[in-house]
Write an enzyme that holds these catalytic residues in place. Sequence first.
Site, PDB file in Angstrom:
ATOM      1  N   ALA A  36      -8.680   5.464 -12.030  1.00 52.79           N
ATOM      2  CA  ALA A  36      -7.604   4.686 -11.416  1.00 52.79           C
ATOM      3  C   ALA A  36      -6.240   5.383 -11.525  1.00 52.79           C
ATOM      4  CB  ALA A  36      -7.548   3.319 -12.075  1.00 52.79           C
ATOM      5  N   TYR A 105     -20.890   5.748 -17.418  1.00 56.12           N
ATOM      6  CA  TYR A 105     -21.477   6.477 -18.548  1.00 56.12           C
ATOM      7  C   TYR A 105     -20.269   7.085 -19.269  1.00 56.12           C
ATOM      8  CZ  TYR A 105     -25.585   5.890 -15.633  1.00 56.12           C
ATOM      9  OH  TYR A 105     -26.587   5.345 -14.854  1.00 56.12           O
ATOM     10  N   GLY A 249     -10.566   2.026  -4.516  1.00 57.65           N
ATOM     11  CA  GLY A 249      -9.414   2.920  -4.542  1.00 57.65           C
ATOM     12  C   GLY A 249      -8.212   2.385  -3.787  1.00 57.65           C
ATOM     13  N   ALA A 250      -8.392   1.289  -3.033  1.00 58.29           N
ATOM     14  CA  ALA A 250      -7.264   0.760  -2.240  1.00 58.29           C
ATOM     15  C   ALA A 250      -6.154   0.239  -3.141  1.00 58.29           C
ATOM     16  CB  ALA A 250      -7.751  -0.335  -1.309  1.00 58.29           C
ATOM     17  N   ASP A 252      -5.312   1.291  -6.150  1.00 51.93           N
ATOM     18  CA  ASP A 252      -4.563   2.420  -6.723  1.00 51.93           C
ATOM     19  C   ASP A 252      -3.604   3.006  -5.686  1.00 51.93           C
ATOM     20  OD1 ASP A 252      -6.215   2.050  -8.925  1.00 51.93           O
ATOM     21  OD2 ASP A 252      -7.652   3.556  -8.251  1.00 51.93           O
TER      22      ASP A 252
HETATM   23  N1  LIG Z   1     -10.120  -5.540   4.105  1.00 48.44           N
HETATM   24  C1  LIG Z   1      -8.867  -5.050   3.993  1.00 48.44           C
HETATM   25  N2  LIG Z   1      -8.118  -4.870   5.107  1.00 48.44           N
HETATM   26  C2  LIG Z   1      -6.876  -4.375   5.029  1.00 48.44           C
HETATM   27  N3  LIG Z   1      -6.265  -4.044   3.879  1.00 48.44           N
HETATM   28  C3  LIG Z   1      -6.952  -4.211   2.746  1.00 48.44           C
HETATM   29  C4  LIG Z   1      -8.289  -4.724   2.735  1.00 48.44           C
HETATM   30  N4  LIG Z   1      -8.718  -4.754   1.449  1.00 48.44           N
HETATM   31  C5  LIG Z   1      -7.713  -4.274   0.698  1.00 48.44           C
HETATM   32  N5  LIG Z   1      -6.643  -3.958   1.466  1.00 48.44           N
HETATM   33  C6  LIG Z   1      -5.394  -3.328   1.034  1.00 48.44           C
HETATM   34  O1  LIG Z   1      -5.593  -2.786  -0.256  1.00 48.44           O
HETATM   35  C7  LIG Z   1      -4.719  -3.422  -1.186  1.00 48.44           C
HETATM   36  C8  LIG Z   1      -5.446  -3.610  -2.490  1.00 48.44           C
HETATM   37  O2  LIG Z   1      -6.619  -4.334  -2.261  1.00 48.44           O
HETATM   38  P1  LIG Z   1      -7.151  -5.422  -3.261  1.00 48.44           P
HETATM   39  O3  LIG Z   1      -8.573  -5.665  -2.889  1.00 48.44           O
HETATM   40  O4  LIG Z   1      -6.276  -6.623  -3.218  1.00 48.44           O
HETATM   41  O5  LIG Z   1      -6.970  -4.709  -4.653  1.00 48.44           O
HETATM   42  P2  LIG Z   1      -7.996  -3.873  -5.550  1.00 48.44           P
HETATM   43  O6  LIG Z   1      -8.463  -2.679  -4.750  1.00 48.44           O
HETATM   44  O7  LIG Z   1      -7.168  -3.494  -6.707  1.00 48.44           O
HETATM   45  O8  LIG Z   1      -9.118  -4.827  -5.871  1.00 48.44           O
HETATM   46  C9  LIG Z   1      -4.294  -4.714  -0.514  1.00 48.44           C
HETATM   47  O9  LIG Z   1      -3.046  -5.134  -0.999  1.00 48.44           O
HETATM   48  C10 LIG Z   1      -4.230  -4.271   0.937  1.00 48.44           C
HETATM   49  O10 LIG Z   1      -3.078  -3.513   1.161  1.00 48.44           O
HETATM   50  O1  LIG Z   2     -11.710   3.933 -14.104  1.00 48.46           O
HETATM   51  C1  LIG Z   2     -12.377   3.048 -13.553  1.00 48.46           C
HETATM   52  O2  LIG Z   2     -12.972   2.197 -14.226  1.00 48.46           O
HETATM   53  C2  LIG Z   2     -12.447   2.938 -12.107  1.00 48.46           C
HETATM   54  O3  LIG Z   2     -12.941   1.941 -11.667  1.00 48.46           O
HETATM   55  C3  LIG Z   2     -11.913   4.033 -11.217  1.00 48.46           C
HETATM   56  C4  LIG Z   2     -11.866   3.638  -9.744  1.00 48.46           C
HETATM   57  O4  LIG Z   2     -12.143   4.748  -8.945  1.00 48.46           O
HETATM   58  C5  LIG Z   2     -10.577   3.091  -9.323  1.00 48.46           C
HETATM   59  O5  LIG Z   2      -9.988   2.320 -10.336  1.00 48.46           O
HETATM   60  C6  LIG Z   2     -10.640   2.297  -8.049  1.00 48.46           C
HETATM   61  O6  LIG Z   2     -10.123   1.020  -8.243  1.00 48.46           O
HETATM   62  P1  LIG Z   2      -9.461   0.056  -7.127  1.00 48.46           P
HETATM   63  O7  LIG Z   2      -8.270   0.751  -6.560  1.00 48.46           O
HETATM   64  O8  LIG Z   2      -9.086  -1.182  -7.890  1.00 48.46           O
HETATM   65  O9  LIG Z   2     -10.521  -0.201  -6.093  1.00 48.46           O
END
Ligand SMILES: Nc1ncnc2c1ncn2[C@@H]1O[C@H](COP(=O)(O)OP(=O)(O)O)[C@@H](O)[C@H]1O
Ligand SMILES: O=C(O)C(=O)C[C@H](O)[C@H](O)COP(=O)(O)O
Length: 319
Positions: A36, A105, A249-250, A252
């Site tokens: 992350a 892991y 990853g969205a 982050d």
């Molecule tokens: N289905 C989607 N369509 C458009 N934007 C999205 C979608 N899912 C996530 N996002 C974008 O990614 C950001 C983070 O997504 P979110 O799912 O809320 O957080 P995380 O990845 O931390 O679980 C959102 O604020 C938005 O900008």
């Molecule tokens: O270190 C960890 O445990 C992870 O899960 C690394 C993941 O690649 C990112 O943290 C993605 O996380 P989101 O942006 O919330 O989707």
Amino acid sequence: MRTDVLCLGETMAMFVPAEPGPPAEVTTWHRTVGGAESNVACHVAALGLRSAWVSAVGDDAFGTAVTAAVASFGVDVSRVAVDQDRPTGLYVKERDASGSPVRYYRRGSAASGMGPALLDELPLDEVRVVHTSGITPALSDSCLALMDRLVHRPRDFTLSFDLNWRPRLWADRDPSVLRDLAAAADVVFVGADEAKLVWGVEEPGQIRALLPEPATLVVKQGAEGATLVEGDAELCQPALKVDVVEPVGAGDAFAAGFLQATLAGWAPRARLRAGHLRAATALRTHHDVGPSLPPEYVSAMLHASEAEWADAYVTGDLS
Ligand SMILES: Nc1ncnc2c1ncn2[C@@H]1O[C@H](COP(=O)(O)OP(=O)(O)O)[C@@H](O)[C@H]1O
Ligand SMILES: O=C(O)C(=O)C[C@H](O)[C@H](O)COP(=O)(O)O
């Protein structure tokens, strides 16, 4: 030279299937990178700021590969320690368009060996933002002690904290520390869905009531949007419509976009839009850090009317 955003946390060698079929039958895997905080560092560098990633990797091929991959985005990796005894953590992503089934892991990994003494070696007075997450305190007792000392030491930098709830990492640990760590930060990112799981609340107002301390609270609401709470002011910005390939990853990417815009002194709506625009780059690819959107498109969207923003649709080929 001053670092804009220093990101502290574990990054693993990540494996994704290189062929279709049930994961148990897949024999060929792509080895990429997953973590992350280094994701945030890579996005921040791609946005033109100076970022650093601080962590530890094993004295093994995966550690070398992970460090090189993060460095290839222009991130300063000079403070990544090489642990002679513990290995680099591994992370397996069983590719699925509907979500992100992952297997770790990482118990006993090099990064889990980090501890509070690490802070004495970091030039924290030359950093504008330190970005951390709720993953690190789950890795080990020493990592929890590191986080505890980081958030409570006197500071001139802005402390950013992404809740990043990873239930599997907390199976035998007490997650109540997460609220205390978040409360001590200046900028906090929380997913509404994860807040519901950890704290039983999901509305921005309810999360604010639970976390009144941070100057800036951002509640991410997935496809719906994100809400910024600063003082008593609350602003919601809908997300972009995106042709989603994979959602991991969205969050982050969003954090990186938001932090870059915050450092640039942009207005609240533009900071949320910058987060959504960066998140779109991660949503369009199987990788946590994908190609940037064309700069002209980003600039137009930052200045678009709300109606234009609502009509926009980010597909795989905007360039
Ligand atoms: N289905 C989607 N369509 C458009 N934007 C999205 C979608 N899912 C996530 N996002 C974008 O990614 C950001 C983070 O997504 P979110 O799912 O809320 O957080 P995380 O990845 O931390 O679980 C959102 O604020 C938005 O900008
Ligand atoms: O270190 C960890 O445990 C992870 O899960 C690394 C993941 O690649 C990112 O943290 C993605 O996380 P989101 O942006 O919330 O989707």
